[in-house]
Motif scaffolding. Structure first.
Motif, PDB file in Angstrom:
ATOM      1  N   ILE A   3       0.820   4.076  -3.397  1.00 42.53           N
ATOM      2  CA  ILE A   3      -0.069   3.269  -2.545  1.00 42.53           C
ATOM      3  C   ILE A   3      -0.988   4.199  -1.759  1.00 42.53           C
ATOM      4  CG2 ILE A   3      -0.171   1.808  -0.473  1.00 42.53           C
ATOM      5  CD1 ILE A   3       2.305   0.348  -1.535  1.00 42.53           C
ATOM      6  N   VAL A   4      -0.421   5.257  -1.183  1.00 44.97           N
ATOM      7  CA  VAL A   4      -1.216   6.209  -0.402  1.00 44.97           C
ATOM      8  C   VAL A   4      -2.261   6.883  -1.296  1.00 44.97           C
ATOM      9  CG1 VAL A   4      -1.130   8.344   0.962  1.00 44.97           C
ATOM     10  CG2 VAL A   4       0.583   6.553   1.339  1.00 44.97           C
ATOM     11  N   LYS A   5      -1.859   7.294  -2.488  1.00 46.25           N
ATOM     12  CA  LYS A   5      -2.812   7.918  -3.417  1.00 46.25           C
ATOM     13  C   LYS A   5      -3.916   6.931  -3.807  1.00 46.25           C
ATOM     14  CE  LYS A   5       0.103  11.459  -5.480  1.00 46.25           C
ATOM     15  NZ  LYS A   5       0.793  11.909  -6.698  1.00 46.25           N
ATOM     16  N   TYR A   6      -3.560   5.670  -3.982  1.00 46.59           N
ATOM     17  CA  TYR A   6      -4.580   4.683  -4.311  1.00 46.59           C
ATOM     18  C   TYR A   6      -5.569   4.523  -3.156  1.00 46.59           C
ATOM     19  CZ  TYR A   6      -7.148   0.525  -5.349  1.00 46.59           C
ATOM     20  OH  TYR A   6      -8.193  -0.337  -5.552  1.00 46.59           O
ATOM     21  N   ILE A   7      -5.060   4.445  -1.939  1.00 46.39           N
ATOM     22  CA  ILE A   7      -5.952   4.324  -0.783  1.00 46.39           C
ATOM     23  C   ILE A   7      -6.852   5.560  -0.708  1.00 46.39           C
ATOM     24  CG2 ILE A   7      -6.072   4.173   1.747  1.00 46.39           C
ATOM     25  CD1 ILE A   7      -3.419   2.540   1.584  1.00 46.39           C
ATOM     26  N   ASP A  13      -1.881  -1.562  -8.550  1.00 50.46           N
ATOM     27  CA  ASP A  13      -1.083  -2.781  -8.680  1.00 50.46           C
ATOM     28  C   ASP A  13      -0.346  -3.081  -7.383  1.00 50.46           C
ATOM     29  OD1 ASP A  13      -1.885  -2.843 -11.345  1.00 50.46           O
ATOM     30  OD2 ASP A  13       0.042  -2.089 -12.109  1.00 50.46           O
ATOM     31  N   LEU A  14       0.275  -2.063  -6.810  1.00 49.58           N
ATOM     32  CA  LEU A  14       1.024  -2.236  -5.568  1.00 49.58           C
ATOM     33  C   LEU A  14       0.108  -2.657  -4.425  1.00 49.58           C
ATOM     34  CD1 LEU A  14       3.246   0.919  -5.962  1.00 49.58           C
ATOM     35  CD2 LEU A  14       4.091  -1.436  -5.949  1.00 49.58           C
ATOM     36  N   PHE A  15      -1.050  -2.017  -4.337  1.00 46.41           N
ATOM     37  CA  PHE A  15      -2.004  -2.361  -3.280  1.00 46.41           C
ATOM     38  C   PHE A  15      -2.422  -3.819  -3.406  1.00 46.41           C
ATOM     39  CE2 PHE A  15      -6.115  -2.830  -1.300  1.00 46.41           C
ATOM     40  CZ  PHE A  15      -5.952  -2.162  -0.095  1.00 46.41           C
ATOM     41  N   GLU A  16      -2.776  -4.234  -4.618  1.00 45.42           N
ATOM     42  CA  GLU A  16      -3.203  -5.622  -4.806  1.00 45.42           C
ATOM     43  C   GLU A  16      -2.076  -6.605  -4.505  1.00 45.42           C
ATOM     44  OE1 GLU A  16      -5.149  -6.181  -8.569  1.00 45.42           O
ATOM     45  OE2 GLU A  16      -6.748  -4.797  -8.040  1.00 45.42           O
ATOM     46  N   PHE A  17      -0.856  -6.248  -4.858  1.00 44.77           N
ATOM     47  CA  PHE A  17       0.292  -7.128  -4.675  1.00 44.77           C
ATOM     48  C   PHE A  17       0.714  -7.234  -3.205  1.00 44.77           C
ATOM     49  CE2 PHE A  17       4.825  -8.271  -5.084  1.00 44.77           C
ATOM     50  CZ  PHE A  17       4.757  -9.308  -5.990  1.00 44.77           C
ATOM     51  N   ASN A  38      11.247   3.618  -4.510  1.00 44.01           N
ATOM     52  CA  ASN A  38      10.551   3.263  -3.271  1.00 44.01           C
ATOM     53  C   ASN A  38       9.664   4.400  -2.787  1.00 44.01           C
ATOM     54  OD1 ASN A  38      11.552   0.666  -3.170  1.00 44.01           O
ATOM     55  ND2 ASN A  38      13.451   1.352  -2.233  1.00 44.01           N
ATOM     56  N   ALA A  39      10.120   5.632  -2.924  1.00 46.32           N
ATOM     57  CA  ALA A  39       9.291   6.781  -2.555  1.00 46.32           C
ATOM     58  C   ALA A  39       8.057   6.831  -3.450  1.00 46.32           C
ATOM     59  CB  ALA A  39      10.093   8.076  -2.678  1.00 46.32           C
ATOM     60  N   ALA A  40       8.223   6.539  -4.732  1.00 48.84           N
ATOM     61  CA  ALA A  40       7.084   6.514  -5.657  1.00 48.84           C
ATOM     62  C   ALA A  40       6.113   5.398  -5.284  1.00 48.84           C
ATOM     63  CB  ALA A  40       7.576   6.344  -7.096  1.00 48.84           C
TER      64      ALA A  40
END
Length: 151
Positions: free
Chosen positions: A133-137, A42-46, A126-128
């Motif tokens: 995001i890093v884990k998604y990448i 979700d964060l990556f897409e956003f 914010n740390a989460a």
């Protein structure tokens, strides 16, 4: 949703001010820039897909406006000897030391660590966000690797 992420990127590219870090609530005008989900995809897409594309390959709708094309994030592990460079990617996202690459050495890429802090001062959240995001990448590396090897 990628449109809203591109608004944040455009704010940075045009020099528009971001909210101050000391805020305890998000002003109504900035609520569209805060993603309530902390799920990596979700964060990556956003926040990221407007430049990197929903697939992470660099073909987002805002990519053509950048001086340096966004890199293909699905090939980071391959370009790093098969190991995903977790700390390096986290450093890019956080803006630690402004790691030097053509795309990230300039102001083309928003540095999300300070932006998240400016939009929402909850450090644990914010740390989460950054970790997810890093884990998604990293997860899209596995998909690209599996496709390439036929696994």
């Amino acid at each position: 949703m990628p449109f809203v992420g591109s608004i944040a990127a455009l704010m940075l590219l045009t020099g528009l001010p971001l909210p101050r870090v000391a805020q305890t609530t998000v002003p109504k005008a900035d609520r569209d820039l805060v993603m309530s989900s902390t799920v990596g995809r979700d964060l990556f897409e956003f926040y990221c897909s407007s430049c990197h594309g929903r697939d992470g390959k660099g073909g987002g709708h805002a990519a053509a406006a950048l001086k340096v094309p966004p890199p293909d994030l699905t090939t980071l592990a391959r370009r790093n000897g098969g190991a995903f460079p977790t700390e390096r990617v986290e450093g890019f996202v956080k803006g630690e030391g402004r790691l030097s690459t053509p795309a990230h050495g300039s102001s083309d890429m928003p540095v999300w660590g300070p932006i998240f802090k400016g939009l929402d001062n909850r450090n644990a959240i914010n740390a989460a966000r950054i970790e997810n995001i890093v884990k998604y990448i990293e997860s899209i590396q596995a998909k690209a690797k599996a496709l390439a090897t036929g696994v």
